[in-house]
Design a protein around this motif. Structure first.
Motif, PDB file in Angstrom:
ATOM      1  N   ALA A  83       0.817  -1.213   0.000  1.00  0.00           N
ATOM      2  CA  ALA A  83       0.000   0.000   0.000  1.00  0.00           C
ATOM      3  C   ALA A  83       0.847   1.257   0.000  1.00  0.00           C
ATOM      4  N   VAL A  84       0.230   2.320  -0.470  1.00  0.00           N
ATOM      5  CA  VAL A  84       0.802   3.659  -0.371  1.00  0.00           C
ATOM      6  C   VAL A  84      -0.197   4.526   0.385  1.00  0.00           C
ATOM      7  N   GLU A  85       0.334   5.384   1.209  1.00  0.00           N
ATOM      8  CA  GLU A  85      -0.490   6.265   2.022  1.00  0.00           C
ATOM      9  C   GLU A  85      -0.988   7.421   1.171  1.00  0.00           C
ATOM     10  N   LYS A  86      -2.289   7.658   1.194  1.00  0.00           N
ATOM     11  CA  LYS A  86      -2.864   8.756   0.420  1.00  0.00           C
ATOM     12  C   LYS A  86      -3.249   9.937   1.305  1.00  0.00           C
ATOM     13  N   LYS A  87      -3.811   9.629   2.483  1.00  0.00           N
ATOM     14  CA  LYS A  87      -4.284  10.711   3.347  1.00  0.00           C
ATOM     15  C   LYS A  87      -4.396  10.204   4.778  1.00  0.00           C
ATOM     16  N   ILE A  88      -4.082  11.090   5.720  1.00  0.00           N
ATOM     17  CA  ILE A  88      -4.295  10.799   7.138  1.00  0.00           C
ATOM     18  C   ILE A  88      -5.048  11.968   7.735  1.00  0.00           C
ATOM     19  N   ARG A  89      -6.148  11.658   8.429  1.00  0.00           N
ATOM     20  CA  ARG A  89      -6.927  12.693   9.114  1.00  0.00           C
ATOM     21  C   ARG A  89      -7.029  12.318  10.584  1.00  0.00           C
ATOM     22  N   THR A  90      -6.861  13.320  11.442  1.00  0.00           N
ATOM     23  CA  THR A  90      -7.084  13.107  12.861  1.00  0.00           C
ATOM     24  C   THR A  90      -8.143  14.090  13.339  1.00  0.00           C
ATOM     25  N   SER A  91      -8.893  13.681  14.334  1.00  0.00           N
ATOM     26  CA  SER A  91      -9.921  14.552  14.891  1.00  0.00           C
ATOM     27  C   SER A  91     -10.294  14.032  16.267  1.00  0.00           C
ATOM     28  N   THR A  92     -11.195  14.733  16.902  1.00  0.00           N
ATOM     29  CA  THR A  92     -11.781  14.237  18.143  1.00  0.00           C
ATOM     30  C   THR A  92     -13.280  14.173  17.944  1.00  0.00           C
ATOM     31  N   VAL A  93     -13.883  13.220  18.596  1.00  0.00           N
ATOM     32  CA  VAL A  93     -15.334  13.076  18.529  1.00  0.00           C
ATOM     33  C   VAL A  93     -15.874  13.099  19.950  1.00  0.00           C
ATOM     34  N   GLU A  94     -17.063  13.619  20.082  1.00  0.00           N
ATOM     35  CA  GLU A  94     -17.686  13.684  21.395  1.00  0.00           C
ATOM     36  C   GLU A  94     -18.537  12.441  21.605  1.00  0.00           C
ATOM     37  N   ILE A  95     -18.280  11.752  22.693  1.00  0.00           N
ATOM     38  CA  ILE A  95     -18.999  10.535  23.041  1.00  0.00           C
ATOM     39  C   ILE A  95     -19.857  10.830  24.271  1.00  0.00           C
ATOM     40  N   ASN A  96     -21.119  10.462  24.218  1.00  0.00           N
ATOM     41  CA  ASN A  96     -21.996  10.622  25.382  1.00  0.00           C
ATOM     42  C   ASN A  96     -21.975   9.335  26.184  1.00  0.00           C
ATOM     43  N   ASP A  97     -21.489   9.432  27.419  1.00  0.00           N
ATOM     44  CA  ASP A  97     -21.395   8.269  28.293  1.00  0.00           C
ATOM     45  C   ASP A  97     -22.269   8.509  29.517  1.00  0.00           C
ATOM     46  N   GLU A  98     -23.350   7.749  29.604  1.00  0.00           N
ATOM     47  CA  GLU A  98     -24.287   7.936  30.708  1.00  0.00           C
ATOM     48  C   GLU A  98     -23.658   7.598  32.055  1.00  0.00           C
ATOM     49  N   SER A  99     -22.703   6.653  32.083  1.00  0.00           N
ATOM     50  CA  SER A  99     -22.088   6.285  33.359  1.00  0.00           C
ATOM     51  C   SER A  99     -21.235   7.420  33.923  1.00  0.00           C
ATOM     52  N   ARG A 100     -20.669   8.249  33.047  1.00  0.00           N
ATOM     53  CA  ARG A 100     -19.878   9.390  33.509  1.00  0.00           C
ATOM     54  C   ARG A 100     -20.754  10.620  33.738  1.00  0.00           C
ATOM     55  N   GLY A 101     -21.950  10.596  33.183  1.00  0.00           N
ATOM     56  CA  GLY A 101     -22.882  11.687  33.383  1.00  0.00           C
ATOM     57  C   GLY A 101     -22.632  12.900  32.510  1.00  0.00           C
ATOM     58  N   ARG A 102     -21.656  12.822  31.623  1.00  0.00           N
ATOM     59  CA  ARG A 102     -21.355  13.955  30.748  1.00  0.00           C
ATOM     60  C   ARG A 102     -20.634  13.462  29.498  1.00  0.00           C
ATOM     61  N   PRO A 103     -20.669  14.234  28.432  1.00  0.00           N
ATOM     62  CA  PRO A 103     -19.938  13.833  27.218  1.00  0.00           C
ATOM     63  C   PRO A 103     -18.430  13.994  27.422  1.00  0.00           C
ATOM     64  N   PHE A 104     -17.645  13.206  26.663  1.00  0.00           N
ATOM     65  CA  PHE A 104     -16.193  13.341  26.709  1.00  0.00           C
ATOM     66  C   PHE A 104     -15.624  13.187  25.299  1.00  0.00           C
ATOM     67  N   GLN A 105     -14.399  13.624  25.111  1.00  0.00           N
ATOM     68  CA  GLN A 105     -13.746  13.608  23.804  1.00  0.00           C
ATOM     69  C   GLN A 105     -12.940  12.325  23.625  1.00  0.00           C
ATOM     70  N   LYS A 106     -12.972  11.769  22.416  1.00  0.00           N
ATOM     71  CA  LYS A 106     -12.146  10.620  22.049  1.00  0.00           C
ATOM     72  C   LYS A 106     -11.396  10.954  20.780  1.00  0.00           C
ATOM     73  N   ALA A 107     -10.144  10.513  20.717  1.00  0.00           N
ATOM     74  CA  ALA A 107      -9.343  10.712  19.519  1.00  0.00           C
ATOM     75  C   ALA A 107      -9.850   9.799  18.404  1.00  0.00           C
ATOM     76  N   LYS A 108      -9.752  10.289  17.161  1.00  0.00           N
ATOM     77  CA  LYS A 108     -10.155   9.508  15.986  1.00  0.00           C
ATOM     78  C   LYS A 108      -9.091   9.676  14.917  1.00  0.00           C
ATOM     79  N   ILE A 109      -8.800   8.595  14.190  1.00  0.00           N
ATOM     80  CA  ILE A 109      -7.869   8.657  13.069  1.00  0.00           C
ATOM     81  C   ILE A 109      -8.504   7.979  11.867  1.00  0.00           C
TER      82      ILE A 109
END
Length: 140
Positions: A83-109
């Motif tokens: 394979a050859v690498e064409k593109k890499i994107r990184t971001s964060t997504v907000e996850i709603n976790d009822e056990s924590r009682g609030r949303p939190f950020q998770k890394a995404k690639i």
């Protein structure tokens, strides 16, 4: 708790093909999920090569703890000449976790890989080593 997060991370591994190649929407049709364990990388690499053989480009994406696995799979494919690498994107997504009682950020690639110039040759050589016959060829 840590084991649950690792398990969740591994469950979030996905392989998604190019939307145009697969005929589906990005991140929708054509997704595959990897399992945990020591052979997970080998299975994921094998599945990714099969997908690339049919569709050309592939997008590997992961959340949280699964990022290391996706990066490893991409590096294996690149270092072995598939394979050859064409593109890499990184971001964060907000996850709603009822056990924590609030949303939190998770890394995404998201890593987009394309077939290398040697891809078909390498796949044919690997098939020959396993004793497989390509379509249309006969044993001598």
């Amino acid at each position: 708790m840590v084991v649950e997060e690792i398990t969740e991370g591994v469950k979030n591994i996905s392989v998604a093909g190019d939307a145009a190649a697969s005929g589906g929407a990005a991140g929708g049709e054509g997704q595959k999920r990897g399992g945990g364990g020591g052979s997970s990388n080998r299975i994921q690499v094998s599945n990714t090569k099969k997908y690339m053989q049919q569709h050309g480009d592939v997008e590997l994406s992961a959340l949280g703890m699964a990022i290391a696995t996706v990066v490893t799979v991409a590096e294996i494919l690149k270092n072995n000449g598939f394979a050859v690498e064409k593109k890499i994107r990184t971001s964060t997504v907000e996850i709603n976790d009822e056990s924590r009682g609030r949303p939190f950020q998770k890394a995404k690639i998201e890593i987009v890989l394309g077939k290398s110039d040697k891809f078909d040759e390498l796949m044919a050589a690997a098939a020959e080593e396993r004793g497989e016959v390509e379509d249309g060829e006969e044993h001598a």
